[in-house]
Design an enzyme around this catalytic site. Structure first.
Site, short mmCIF file in Angstrom:
data_model
loop_
_atom_site.label_atom_id
_atom_site.label_comp_id
_atom_site.label_asym_id
_atom_site.label_seq_id
_atom_site.Cartn_x
_atom_site.Cartn_y
_atom_site.Cartn_z
N GLY A 1 44.36 46.62 29.67
CA GLY A 1 45.72 47.11 29.89
C GLY A 1 46.73 46.44 28.96
O GLY A 1 47.93 46.45 29.22
N THR A 2 46.22 45.91 27.85
CA THR A 2 47.07 45.23 26.86
C THR A 2 48.24 46.10 26.39
O THR A 2 49.38 45.64 26.32
CB THR A 2 46.21 44.87 25.63
OG1 THR A 2 44.92 44.47 26.05
CG2 THR A 2 46.86 43.79 24.79
N THR A 3 47.93 47.35 26.07
CA THR A 3 48.94 48.25 25.52
C THR A 3 50.10 48.42 26.51
O THR A 3 51.27 48.42 26.13
CB THR A 3 48.30 49.64 25.23
OG1 THR A 3 47.04 49.43 24.58
CG2 THR A 3 49.19 50.50 24.39
N TRP A 4 49.75 48.56 27.76
CA TRP A 4 50.76 48.72 28.82
C TRP A 4 51.63 47.47 28.92
O TRP A 4 52.86 47.54 28.94
CB TRP A 4 50.02 48.97 30.14
CG TRP A 4 50.88 49.30 31.32
CD1 TRP A 4 52.17 49.77 31.30
CD2 TRP A 4 50.50 49.21 32.69
NE1 TRP A 4 52.60 49.97 32.60
CE2 TRP A 4 51.61 49.64 33.46
CE3 TRP A 4 49.32 48.82 33.35
CZ2 TRP A 4 51.57 49.67 34.85
CZ3 TRP A 4 49.30 48.86 34.73
CH2 TRP A 4 50.41 49.29 35.48
N HIS B 1 43.57 38.09 22.12
CA HIS B 1 42.38 38.37 22.94
C HIS B 1 41.52 37.11 23.07
O HIS B 1 40.44 37.15 23.65
CB HIS B 1 41.52 39.46 22.29
CG HIS B 1 41.99 40.87 22.54
ND1 HIS B 1 42.58 41.29 23.71
CD2 HIS B 1 41.89 41.99 21.77
CE1 HIS B 1 42.84 42.60 23.64
NE2 HIS B 1 42.43 43.04 22.47
N ARG C 1 43.79 56.69 27.26
CA ARG C 1 42.70 57.59 27.66
C ARG C 1 43.01 58.18 29.02
O ARG C 1 43.54 59.27 29.12
CB ARG C 1 41.36 56.82 27.65
CG ARG C 1 40.12 57.72 27.70
CD ARG C 1 38.85 56.89 27.71
NE ARG C 1 38.79 56.02 28.89
CZ ARG C 1 38.26 56.37 30.06
NH1 ARG C 1 37.73 57.56 30.22
NH2 ARG C 1 38.25 55.52 31.09
N1 LIG Z 1 50.99 52.63 30.07
C1 LIG Z 1 49.77 52.46 30.56
N2 LIG Z 1 49.58 52.33 31.89
C2 LIG Z 1 48.34 52.16 32.40
N3 LIG Z 1 47.21 52.10 31.64
C3 LIG Z 1 47.36 52.22 30.31
C4 LIG Z 1 48.63 52.40 29.71
N4 LIG Z 1 48.45 52.48 28.38
C5 LIG Z 1 47.15 52.38 28.14
N5 LIG Z 1 46.47 52.22 29.30
C6 LIG Z 1 45.03 52.10 29.50
O1 LIG Z 1 44.60 50.78 29.16
C7 LIG Z 1 43.28 50.85 28.60
C8 LIG Z 1 43.31 50.30 27.19
O2 LIG Z 1 43.27 48.91 27.32
P1 LIG Z 1 44.01 47.97 26.29
O3 LIG Z 1 45.37 48.44 26.09
O4 LIG Z 1 43.80 46.59 26.78
O5 LIG Z 1 43.18 48.18 24.95
S1 LIG Z 1 43.19 47.15 23.72
O6 LIG Z 1 42.45 45.96 24.14
O7 LIG Z 1 44.56 46.88 23.34
O8 LIG Z 1 42.46 47.90 22.65
C9 LIG Z 1 42.88 52.30 28.61
O9 LIG Z 1 42.23 52.48 29.86
P2 LIG Z 1 41.21 53.67 30.15
O10 LIG Z 1 42.06 54.89 30.26
O11 LIG Z 1 40.55 53.33 31.45
O12 LIG Z 1 40.26 53.73 29.00
C10 LIG Z 1 44.23 52.98 28.55
O13 LIG Z 1 44.21 54.32 28.96
#
Ligand SMILES: Nc1ncnc2c1ncn2[C@@H]1O[C@H](COP(=O)(O)OS(=O)(=O)O)[C@@H](OP(=O)(O)O)[C@H]1O
Length: 275
Positions: free
Chosen positions: A25-28, A87, A241
């Site tokens: 959930g890094t992006t979030w 990370h 995703r």
């Molecule tokens: N805004 C928001 N809210 C909730 N969830 C979100 C959001 N943005 C990205 N995602 C979901 O986070 C998953 C990606 O993880 P990371 O962001 O940690 O990826 S990375 O490590 O930066 O590559 C990936 O999870 P999955 O959908 O289960 O694959 C993303 O869909």
């Protein structure tokens, strides 16, 4: 990953680092933390930086972006307090992180959902002429602790144990909790980042505005995240995703789910952490 002893040696007192295992959930959290920290200069309007820029280009990774091709990146150009992401496992953090007053926010997620998210992401980024990675083989390795940042249990427990010892230094968050009670955890995050919501902001509904701006549905549907690429060349859309809790049930067999649950139970039972 490079040898990391020299990374973050310039960590400042008021720096804030977001630490995650990939796909947690890094992006979030990048979107939320950037918006929280910069809300005075960047109020939530249609011109907000998130409307035109993927969160990964607003909050860079120290090891993958800033130090990847540069031994001495220009960190001084970042406005204070600086916000970076890593990370790295806790044990790989250099001394300066421990010795300075910089703060760490750690976000973890159910390892079953992390695995499924990672597998999709890795396949999405594979060049077309490379065979996609096998689900079963990757799962087998994941259960044995083979993944980009080491065993998931070590990554999580490293930050978890330290957050218990030093809660002023590390805020430990869970993706599932953030989904369930987003307002509560956004307020905790703002307090921890030394930018709590004022009474006026509370009355004006700024908490909900930030949550909406950074929501999965909103970010995923922005042009920049549908068609754009992040500075490392990856497609922005690969970071969005499904964004759901429990999606693993659609991909792992019941046996696989049980196998991972047993590992989770074994590794975390004494820690007080559960998923
Ligand atoms: N805004 C928001 N809210 C909730 N969830 C979100 C959001 N943005 C990205 N995602 C979901 O986070 C998953 C990606 O993880 P990371 O962001 O940690 O990826 S990375 O490590 O930066 O590559 C990936 O999870 P999955 O959908 O289960 O694959 C993303 O869909």
């Amino acid at each position: 990953m490079r040898s990391l002893a020299w990374i973050i040696r310039a960590t400042k007192e008021n720096d804030i680092l977001l630490a995650t295992n990939p796909k947690s959930g890094t992006t979030w959290l990048k979107a939320l933390m950037f918006t929280l920290l910069n809300r005075k200069d960047c109020p939530i309007t249609k011109d907000h930086p998130l409307v035109t820029t993927n969160p990964h280009d607003l909050v860079p990774f120290l090891e993958f972006d800033l130090y990847a091709n540069n031994q001495v990146p220009d960190l001084a150009s970042f406005a204070s307090p600086r916000l970076f992401s890593i990370h790295l496992p806790f044990t790989s953090l250099p001394k300066s992180v421990h010795e300075s007053a910089c703060k760490l926010v750690y976000l973890c997620r159910d390892p079953k959902d992390v695995f499924v998210s990672f597998w999709h992401f890795a396949n999405k980024l594979s060049p077309q002429n490379v065979e996609i990675i096998s689900f079963e083989e990757t799962f087998h390795k994941y259960c044995k602790g083979v993944s980009i940042c080491g065993p998931f249990w070590d990554h999580i427990l490293g930050y978890w144990n330290e957050s218990l010892r030093n809660p002023e230094k590390i805020l430990f968050l869970k993706y599932e909790d953030m989904k369930e009670q987003p307002r509560l955890h956004l307020r905790r995050l703002a307090e921890f980042m030394r930018c709590p919501f004022s009474a006026k902001e509370e009355t004006e509904g700024v908490v909900d505005e930030i949550l909406e701006l950074c929501s999965f549905g909103n970010l995923r549907n922005l042009e920049v995240n549908k068609d754009g690429k992040v500075s490392t060349g990856a497609e922005s859309s690969a970071f969005f995703r499904r964004g759901e809790v429990g999606d693993w049930k659609n991909y792992l067999t019941a046996e696989m789910g049980d196998q991972l649950d047993e590992i989770i139970e074994e590794k975390f039972s004494e820690s007080g952490l559960s998923f």
